[in-house]
Design a protein around this motif. Structure first.
Motif, PDB file in Angstrom:
ATOM      1  N   HIS A 221     -57.377  -2.833  22.303  1.00 37.81           N
ATOM      2  CA  HIS A 221     -56.915  -2.742  21.136  1.00 37.81           C
ATOM      3  C   HIS A 221     -56.646  -0.531  21.075  1.00 37.81           C
ATOM      4  CE1 HIS A 221     -57.943  -5.929  19.588  1.00 37.81           C
ATOM      5  NE2 HIS A 221     -57.836  -6.618  19.060  1.00 37.81           N
ATOM      6  N   GLY A 222     -56.600  -0.082  22.642  1.00 33.11           N
ATOM      7  CA  GLY A 222     -55.940   1.024  22.091  1.00 33.11           C
ATOM      8  C   GLY A 222     -57.516   2.024  22.772  1.00 33.11           C
ATOM      9  N   GLY A 223     -58.059   2.052  23.508  1.00 35.34           N
ATOM     10  CA  GLY A 223     -59.261   3.056  23.821  1.00 35.34           C
ATOM     11  C   GLY A 223     -60.017   3.317  23.025  1.00 35.34           C
ATOM     12  N   GLY A 224     -59.769   2.887  21.745  1.00 29.81           N
ATOM     13  CA  GLY A 224     -60.713   2.795  20.481  1.00 29.81           C
ATOM     14  C   GLY A 224     -61.093   3.822  20.303  1.00 29.81           C
ATOM     15  N   ALA A 225     -59.964   4.238  18.874  1.00 29.30           N
ATOM     16  CA  ALA A 225     -59.944   5.856  18.273  1.00 29.30           C
ATOM     17  C   ALA A 225     -60.821   5.785  17.600  1.00 29.30           C
ATOM     18  CB  ALA A 225     -58.539   6.578  18.169  1.00 29.30           C
ATOM     19  N   THR A 226     -62.306   5.989  17.168  1.00 32.50           N
ATOM     20  CA  THR A 226     -62.865   5.672  16.835  1.00 32.50           C
ATOM     21  C   THR A 226     -63.585   6.956  15.340  1.00 32.50           C
ATOM     22  OG1 THR A 226     -64.737   5.907  17.463  1.00 32.50           O
ATOM     23  CG2 THR A 226     -64.035   3.893  17.806  1.00 32.50           C
ATOM     24  N   ARG A 227     -64.479   6.781  15.093  1.00 37.77           N
ATOM     25  CA  ARG A 227     -64.892   7.819  13.714  1.00 37.77           C
ATOM     26  C   ARG A 227     -65.493   9.161  14.502  1.00 37.77           C
ATOM     27  NH1 ARG A 227     -67.764   7.140   9.249  1.00 37.77           N
ATOM     28  NH2 ARG A 227     -68.169   4.237  10.017  1.00 37.77           N
ATOM     29  N   ALA A 254     -59.189   7.856   7.583  1.00 39.67           N
ATOM     30  CA  ALA A 254     -59.641   6.061   7.782  1.00 39.67           C
ATOM     31  C   ALA A 254     -60.422   5.760   9.297  1.00 39.67           C
ATOM     32  CB  ALA A 254     -58.919   5.217   7.151  1.00 39.67           C
ATOM     33  N   LEU A 255     -59.695   6.581  10.327  1.00 41.84           N
ATOM     34  CA  LEU A 255     -59.695   6.374  11.378  1.00 41.84           C
ATOM     35  C   LEU A 255     -61.937   6.092  11.981  1.00 41.84           C
ATOM     36  CD1 LEU A 255     -57.693   8.550  14.213  1.00 41.84           C
ATOM     37  CD2 LEU A 255     -57.455   5.631  13.405  1.00 41.84           C
ATOM     38  N   GLY A 256     -62.618   4.949  12.265  1.00 40.92           N
ATOM     39  CA  GLY A 256     -63.724   4.519  12.206  1.00 40.92           C
ATOM     40  C   GLY A 256     -64.311   3.896  11.200  1.00 40.92           C
ATOM     41  N   LYS A 257     -63.163   3.658  10.559  1.00 38.15           N
ATOM     42  CA  LYS A 257     -63.872   2.788   9.211  1.00 38.15           C
ATOM     43  C   LYS A 257     -64.222   1.407   9.634  1.00 38.15           C
ATOM     44  CE  LYS A 257     -63.582   6.514   5.275  1.00 38.15           C
ATOM     45  NZ  LYS A 257     -63.075   6.518   4.292  1.00 38.15           N
ATOM     46  N   PRO A 258     -65.305   0.443   9.281  1.00 43.00           N
ATOM     47  CA  PRO A 258     -65.401  -0.316   9.404  1.00 43.00           C
ATOM     48  C   PRO A 258     -64.407  -1.761   9.366  1.00 43.00           C
ATOM     49  CG  PRO A 258     -66.949  -0.183   8.256  1.00 43.00           C
ATOM     50  CD  PRO A 258     -65.831   1.326   8.324  1.00 43.00           C
ATOM     51  N   TYR A 259     -64.192  -2.801   9.932  1.00 43.62           N
ATOM     52  CA  TYR A 259     -63.279  -3.940   8.786  1.00 43.62           C
ATOM     53  C   TYR A 259     -64.060  -5.004   8.184  1.00 43.62           C
ATOM     54  CZ  TYR A 259     -60.409  -7.843   8.957  1.00 43.62           C
ATOM     55  OH  TYR A 259     -59.366  -9.102   8.541  1.00 43.62           O
ATOM     56  N   GLY A 326     -44.720   7.582  18.742  1.00 47.67           N
ATOM     57  CA  GLY A 326     -44.777   7.187  20.577  1.00 47.67           C
ATOM     58  C   GLY A 326     -45.209   6.382  20.544  1.00 47.67           C
ATOM     59  N   GLY A 327     -44.738   4.948  19.749  1.00 46.78           N
ATOM     60  CA  GLY A 327     -45.135   4.172  20.493  1.00 46.78           C
ATOM     61  C   GLY A 327     -46.904   3.430  20.087  1.00 46.78           C
ATOM     62  N   GLN A 328     -47.327   4.300  18.988  1.00 47.59           N
ATOM     63  CA  GLN A 328     -48.741   4.798  18.858  1.00 47.59           C
ATOM     64  C   GLN A 328     -48.664   3.093  17.004  1.00 47.59           C
ATOM     65  OE1 GLN A 328     -51.789   4.473  20.790  1.00 47.59           O
ATOM     66  NE2 GLN A 328     -50.071   4.631  21.968  1.00 47.59           N
ATOM     67  N   MET A 329     -50.008   3.041  16.776  1.00 49.15           N
ATOM     68  CA  MET A 329     -50.129   2.593  15.387  1.00 49.15           C
ATOM     69  C   MET A 329     -51.907   2.513  14.858  1.00 49.15           C
ATOM     70  SD  MET A 329     -50.159  -1.582  15.462  1.00 49.15           S
ATOM     71  CE  MET A 329     -51.345  -2.087  16.481  1.00 49.15           C
ATOM     72  N   ALA A 337     -64.237  -4.090  15.178  1.00 47.33           N
ATOM     73  CA  ALA A 337     -64.160  -3.337  16.327  1.00 47.33           C
ATOM     74  C   ALA A 337     -62.913  -2.373  14.646  1.00 47.33           C
ATOM     75  CB  ALA A 337     -62.320  -3.606  16.492  1.00 47.33           C
ATOM     76  N   PRO A 338     -63.230  -1.201  14.552  1.00 53.72           N
ATOM     77  CA  PRO A 338     -63.237  -0.385  13.306  1.00 53.72           C
ATOM     78  C   PRO A 338     -61.792   0.499  13.689  1.00 53.72           C
ATOM     79  CG  PRO A 338     -64.467   0.963  15.324  1.00 53.72           C
ATOM     80  CD  PRO A 338     -64.648  -0.494  15.456  1.00 53.72           C
ATOM     81  N   VAL A 339     -61.140   0.314  12.894  1.00 52.22           N
ATOM     82  CA  VAL A 339     -59.679   1.136  12.423  1.00 52.22           C
ATOM     83  C   VAL A 339     -59.856   1.998  13.152  1.00 52.22           C
ATOM     84  CG1 VAL A 339     -58.475   2.433  10.429  1.00 52.22           C
ATOM     85  CG2 VAL A 339     -60.349   1.165  10.005  1.00 52.22           C
ATOM     86  N   ARG A 340     -58.462   2.262  14.413  1.00 45.57           N
ATOM     87  CA  ARG A 340     -58.600   3.296  15.260  1.00 45.57           C
ATOM     88  C   ARG A 340     -56.842   3.169  15.848  1.00 45.57           C
ATOM     89  NH1 ARG A 340     -61.866  -0.560  19.486  1.00 45.57           N
ATOM     90  NH2 ARG A 340     -63.092  -0.625  17.971  1.00 45.57           N
ATOM     91  N   ILE A 341     -56.589   3.575  16.715  1.00 48.06           N
ATOM     92  CA  ILE A 341     -55.370   3.586  17.028  1.00 48.06           C
ATOM     93  C   ILE A 341     -54.897   3.179  18.202  1.00 48.06           C
ATOM     94  CG2 ILE A 341     -53.765   5.657  18.172  1.00 48.06           C
ATOM     95  CD1 ILE A 341     -55.152   7.863  16.543  1.00 48.06           C
ATOM     96  N   ALA A 342     -53.636   2.294  18.659  1.00 41.02           N
ATOM     97  CA  ALA A 342     -53.206   1.354  19.642  1.00 41.02           C
ATOM     98  C   ALA A 342     -51.977   1.290  19.726  1.00 41.02           C
ATOM     99  CB  ALA A 342     -54.100   0.131  18.983  1.00 41.02           C
ATOM    100  N   PRO A 343     -51.636   0.586  20.946  1.00 44.89           N
ATOM    101  CA  PRO A 343     -50.041   0.873  21.423  1.00 44.89           C
ATOM    102  C   PRO A 343     -49.432  -0.494  20.072  1.00 44.89           C
ATOM    103  CG  PRO A 343     -51.408  -0.421  22.940  1.00 44.89           C
ATOM    104  CD  PRO A 343     -52.571   0.538  21.990  1.00 44.89           C
ATOM    105  N   ILE A 344     -48.515  -0.428  19.926  1.00 45.99           N
ATOM    106  CA  ILE A 344     -47.665  -1.400  18.961  1.00 45.99           C
ATOM    107  C   ILE A 344     -47.393  -2.607  19.873  1.00 45.99           C
ATOM    108  CG2 ILE A 344     -46.629   0.057  17.515  1.00 45.99           C
ATOM    109  CD1 ILE A 344     -44.232  -0.532  18.878  1.00 45.99           C
TER     110      ILE A 344
END
Length: 356
Positions: A221-227, A254-259, A326-329, A337-344
């Motif tokens: 899931h993109g290495g996990g950009a977290t809180r 919102a990065l790092g906030k829980p699902y 950049g191909g990311q979302m 798995a919290p809100v994070r940056i990931a490749p589409i």
């Protein structure tokens, strides 16, 4: 032959167990049979699933839970709409009933006055009148009042019919609401069951295996950009307009906030809850579910993506993220798995929509 020799050659008689001895023997026999059955079953049982198989099953359960979550979100939105419609119908019926009662009171007062004067013949009233012109004027007024009374009666009848129709519509809406609430409970139970099954499967792994699964899920899931990564640099591609920039800015915040399934913020989100909240921060109202959000704007191809676009995944359009360039979302992946940056590119692409 002597009797004692007969006795010596006679076969000893077998004695059956009785009392406690009989119960002990029966218990031992049953235990032996159970052990044999267990051993036989163990020999025939399927081999214990490998950690990789468990992880694949957990992934599938998480995906199924997300599908059920979007159905739950849709049912919740529909139930809320039914409740609103039902309240509006009931309020309108109450207002019209109040007006009807006022009209009935007016008719009652007129009928009472008419009853009191009904016994006097018009010719007599003319004879008793000191001013014939005044009498004729009053008679003309009474004729007009009679016309108004007939009109009022017709209006009351019409109001009664309208109120009956409103109440019938309210009954229909109540039936619809009950059905939607049943769907809501069904989808909620399905989500909970899928997540509980996933937790049970994860519990069969060792702590080291579970940690390995989480690391692999983070990597996928993109290495996990977290809180800790809320200050992560924005994408190099500029948003096409101010509203899209605001939506992207919210998603970064919102990065790092829980699902949490069914959540729309501000402290937790599911996938469509995050995109809805992001665009709400930009002043745009999105529908609640993935399968309705995809129709909330203009469809764009994968090659045309710009920051702020909604990107959708899987057959059935069951997952959504917010494209940041950049191909990311940024997206809310799944429970744990919290809100994070990931490749589409990490999931099967199903389409994209440009909101504004």
């Amino acid at each position: 032959m002597p009797r004692h020799r007969d006795a010596a050659h006679r076969k000893p008689k077998q004695r059956l167990f009785t009392g406690p001895a009989a119960r002990t023997a029966a218990t031992l026999a049953l235990a032996g049979a159970a052990t044999a059955a267990t051993l036989e079953g163990a020999a025939q049982a399927d081999p214990r699933p490998t950690p990789a198989q468990v992880e694949a099953q957990v992934d599938r359960l998480y995906h199924d839970a997300e599908v059920a979550t979007e159905k739950y979100n849709g049912a919740k939105e529909e139930a809320a709409a039914s409740e609103k419609a039902l309240d509006a119908l009931r309020d309108e019926a109450a207002r019209r009933t109040e007006r009807l009662n006022t009209a009935r009171d007016a008719l009652g007062s007129y009928a009472t006055a008419q009853y009191r004067s009904a016994g006097i013949d018009p010719a007599v009233r003319l004879a008793l009148s000191s001013d014939p012109d005044q009498y004729l004027e009053r008679a003309s007024y009474e004729d007009r009042a009679g016309d108004r009374q007939a009109s009022a009666i017709s209006g009351v009848r019409r109001q009664i019919g309208d109120i009956a129709q409103l109440r019938a519509r309210a009954e229909d809406e109540l039936t619809v609401l009950a059905s939607r609430r049943a769907d809501l409970r069904k989808h909620k139970d399905e989500v909970r069951t899928k997540l509980a099954d996933a937790r049970k499967l994860l519990a069969t792994l060792t702590a080291e295996q579970r940690a390995g699964y989480e690391r692999s899920a983070d990597a996928a899931h993109g290495g996990g950009a977290t809180r800790a990564d809320r200050s992560a640099p924005r994408g190099s591609v500029a948003a096409p307009n101010a509203r899209a920039a605001q939506a992207v800015g919210f998603a970064y915040g919102a990065l790092g906030k829980p699902y949490v399934w069914g959540a729309t913020g501000p402290s937790s989100f599911d996938c469509s809850g995050l995109t809805m909240a992001a665009w709400r921060a930009a002043g745009v109202s999105l529908p609640r579910t993935t399968y309705t959000q995809i129709n909330a704007g203009q469809r764009v191809s994968r090659s045309e993506l710009a920051p702020g676009d909604l990107v959708f995944f899987y057959p059935g359009v069951t997952h959504v993220g917010l494209y940041i360039g950049g191909g990311q979302m940024i997206h809310a992946p799944r429970p744990g798995a919290p809100v994070r940056i990931a490749p589409i590119s990490e999931m099967p692409f199903a389409g994209a929509t440009r909101v504004a």
